[in-house]
Design an enzyme around this catalytic site. Structure first.
Site, PDB file in Angstrom:
ATOM      1  N   CYS A   4      27.234  36.485  41.788  1.00  0.00           N
ATOM      2  CA  CYS A   4      28.145  35.846  40.830  1.00  0.00           C
ATOM      3  C   CYS A   4      28.247  34.349  41.133  1.00  0.00           C
ATOM      4  O   CYS A   4      28.180  33.522  40.228  1.00  0.00           O
ATOM      5  CB  CYS A   4      29.521  36.507  40.919  1.00  0.00           C
ATOM      6  SG  CYS A   4      30.684  35.905  39.696  1.00  0.00           S
TER       7      CYS A   4
ATOM      8  N   CYS B  71      37.068  40.718  42.575  1.00  0.00           N
ATOM      9  CA  CYS B  71      37.864  40.559  41.355  1.00  0.00           C
ATOM     10  C   CYS B  71      37.827  41.811  40.499  1.00  0.00           C
ATOM     11  O   CYS B  71      38.785  42.140  39.815  1.00  0.00           O
ATOM     12  CB  CYS B  71      37.391  39.337  40.578  1.00  0.00           C
ATOM     13  SG  CYS B  71      35.714  39.490  39.936  1.00  0.00           S
TER      14      CYS B  71
END
Ligand SMILES: Nc1ncnc2c1ncn2[C@@H]1O[C@H](COP(=O)(O)OP(=O)(O)OP(=O)(O)O)[C@@H](O)[C@H]1O
Length: 363
Positions: free
Chosen positions: A94, A193
Site C-alpha cells: 500500500c 486499517c
C-alpha cells in the site's frame, strides 16, 4: 518558500507532521487519498478530520479518489493471497503502490511540488559516498514503521520527508496539543486499517471468501479436526485450532487446493532458511556475495541474526528486474510465513527486504 505536500489520513501523526512543517516555514498542501468507505483512517471519516486540520492551519487540502487503485492493489491482492493459502502483507504494498508513488506523482505533476511528507515513524538520510538514500529506524523503537517502508525506491525516498522520525509518539501528541490540533487526543489506530474498518481480519475476509469446511490434518494425513476455511489460518498459528493434543500444535502448511490445514509440533513448525523474492535493496546496492544482517520476519518480531545469500536470477526474473535471496537463520525460526515481508537491517539501517516465498508443497 519551500513547498511540500503532506499526506493526511486524519490521524494525529500526519496532522502533527503537517503542523510541524507549517511551523518550520514550509508552504504546506494537505493531500488525502480516499481509499475506502466506512469508519477509520483513510476512510470518509478521516477525510473530514484532515479537512479540518488544513482549515485550521490555513493551508489548501486536496482529496484524490484512490478507491480503484486501493481495491486492485490491496483488496484483490489480499483476497487472492489468502485464497491461495498465503498471508500477504498489505501495508508495504500500500505504501509503495497506493500512497507514496501516486502522492509524489500528484505533487509533481498536478502541483509542481517536488517533495511529500507523511507521519510515518522512520528516518531518511543521504549517503554522499554511495549516492544512495538510506532508510533508518525511527528513534522511537515502539513506533518504528521502517519495516512497512522497505519497498520504497530510491526515487520515492529522494522525494520524501518523515518529520516524526526524530521524535517519540509522546512528543508528537504533546506537539499536536500545543498546536491545538483537533486530532491531538485521537486514539491510536490499529496496525492494519482494514482490521480497524472491518472489526477484524476475519470479518474482512469473510466478505470476499466464502467459508468452506475442511480437515485439519497432521503431516501423515491423519484427520485431527475441522476448519471453516483455509483463509482463516496463518503459518505458525498455535491458538484457535480447536484441537486437544498433549503438546502444542502449530499450522505448518496451508493446502488451499486440497482445502486442508496441516498442523505439526514445534519441531516441524520451525525452519532455518527461506527464500525471499521481489527483493528491494534500499540503503545499499544489491551485494554479489553473502552478507550478515538482523532480519525481521514480522512487523512486531525481534530482529534475528542471519546470512543473506544473493540468488542468481533466472532470465525471466532478470528481465522483470526481480531479485531473490536466500536467508539462513543462525537459529531456527517459528512462523516464517509466506506472503509476509522479511526485512533486514544493520543496526538502525534498513538494508533491504522482500516477500517470503512459499515452499513447494509436497506433491
Ligand atoms: N488516506 C491517506 N491519504 C494520505 N496520506 C495517508 C493516508 N493514509 C495514511 N497516510 C500517510 O501515511 C502515514 C502513516 O499512515 P498509517 O496508516 O500508518 O497511520 P498512523 O501511523 O496511525 O498515522 P496517522 O496518525 O497520521 O493516521 C500517515 O501519517 C499519513 O501521512
Amino acid at each position: 518558500m519551500n513547498k511540500i505536500v503532506v499526506g493526511l489520513s486524519g490521524g494525529v501523526d500526519s496532522s502533527a507532521a503537517a503542523a510541524i512543517l507549517h511551523h518550520q516555514g514550509y508552504e504546506v498542501v494537505g493531500l488525502t487519498l480516499w481509499l475506502m468507505k466506512g469508519k477509520g483512517q483513510c476512510c470518509s471519516e478521516g477525510m473530514v478530520d484532515a479537512a479540518k486540520i488544513c482549515e485550521d492551519l490555513g493551508v489548501p487540502h486536496h482529496i484524490v479518489d484512490s478507491r480503484e487503485v486501493f481495491q486492485a492493489s490491496i483488496i484483490d491482492y489480499l483476497v487472492e493471497g489468502y485464497s491461495a493459502g498465503v498471508t500477504p502483507l498489505p501495508c508495504s504494498q500500500c505504501n509503495k503502490t497506493v500512497k507514496f508513488g501516486p502522492m509524489l506523482k500528484y505533487a509533481r505533476e498536478e502541483l509542481g511540488i517536488e517533495k511529500i511528507a507523511t507521519g510515518h515513524y522512520a528516518r531518511i538520510s543521504y549517503d554522499a559516498e554511495t549516492g544512495r538514500y538510506q532508510l533508518l529506524r525511527a528513534i522511537d523503537p515502539a513506533k518504528d514503521q521502517s519495516y512497512f517502508l522497505y519497498d520504497l525506491t530510491q526515487d520515492l525516498l529522494a522525494g520524501t520527508e518523515f518529520p516524526l522520525g526524530e521524535i517519540t509518539k509522546t512528543e508528537t501528541r504533546r506537539i499536536a496539543a500545543e498546536f491545538g490540533l483537533k486530532t491531538a487526543d485521537k486514539p491510536e489506530s490499529q496496525d492494519l486499517c482494514l482490521v480497524e474498518s472491518n472489526g477484524s481480519m476475519r470479518a474482512f475476509l469473510d466478505k470476499y471468501i466464502a467459508p468452506q469446511k475442511g480437515d485439519i490434518v497432521d503431516k501423515s494425513g491423519r484427520v485431527l479436526g475441522q476448519h471453516d476455511g483455509v483463509h482463516h489460518y496463518t503459518i505458525g498459528q498455535r491458538k484457535g485450532l480447536g484441537i486437544a493434543a498433549p503438546e502444542p500444535l502449530y499450522v505448518i502448511e496451508l493446502d488451499a487446493a486440497g482445502n486442508r490445514v496441516v498442523v505439526g509440533d514445534r519441531q516441524l513448525a520451525v525452519e532455518s532458511e527461506c527464500t525471499v523474492e521481489k527483493v528491494n535493496w534500499v540503503s545499499v546496492a544489491a551485494p554479489t556475495a553473502p552478507i550478515r544482517a538482523q532480519v525481521q520476519i514480522r512487523y512486531r518480531s525481534h530482529p534475528v541474526p542471519a546470512t543473506i545469500i544473493p540468488v542468481e536470477p533466472s532470465q525471466a526474473e532478470e528481465k522483470a528486474g526481480a531479485t531473490r535471496v536466500k536467508l539462513i537463520f543462525d537459529e531456527p525460526q517459528l512462523s516464517i510465513t509466506p506472503g509476509q515481508a522479511a526485512v533486514w537491517y544493520d543496526g538502525d539501517v534498513l538494508l533491504g527486504g522482500g516477500i517470503i516465498k512459499r515452499n513447494q508443497l509436497p506433491g
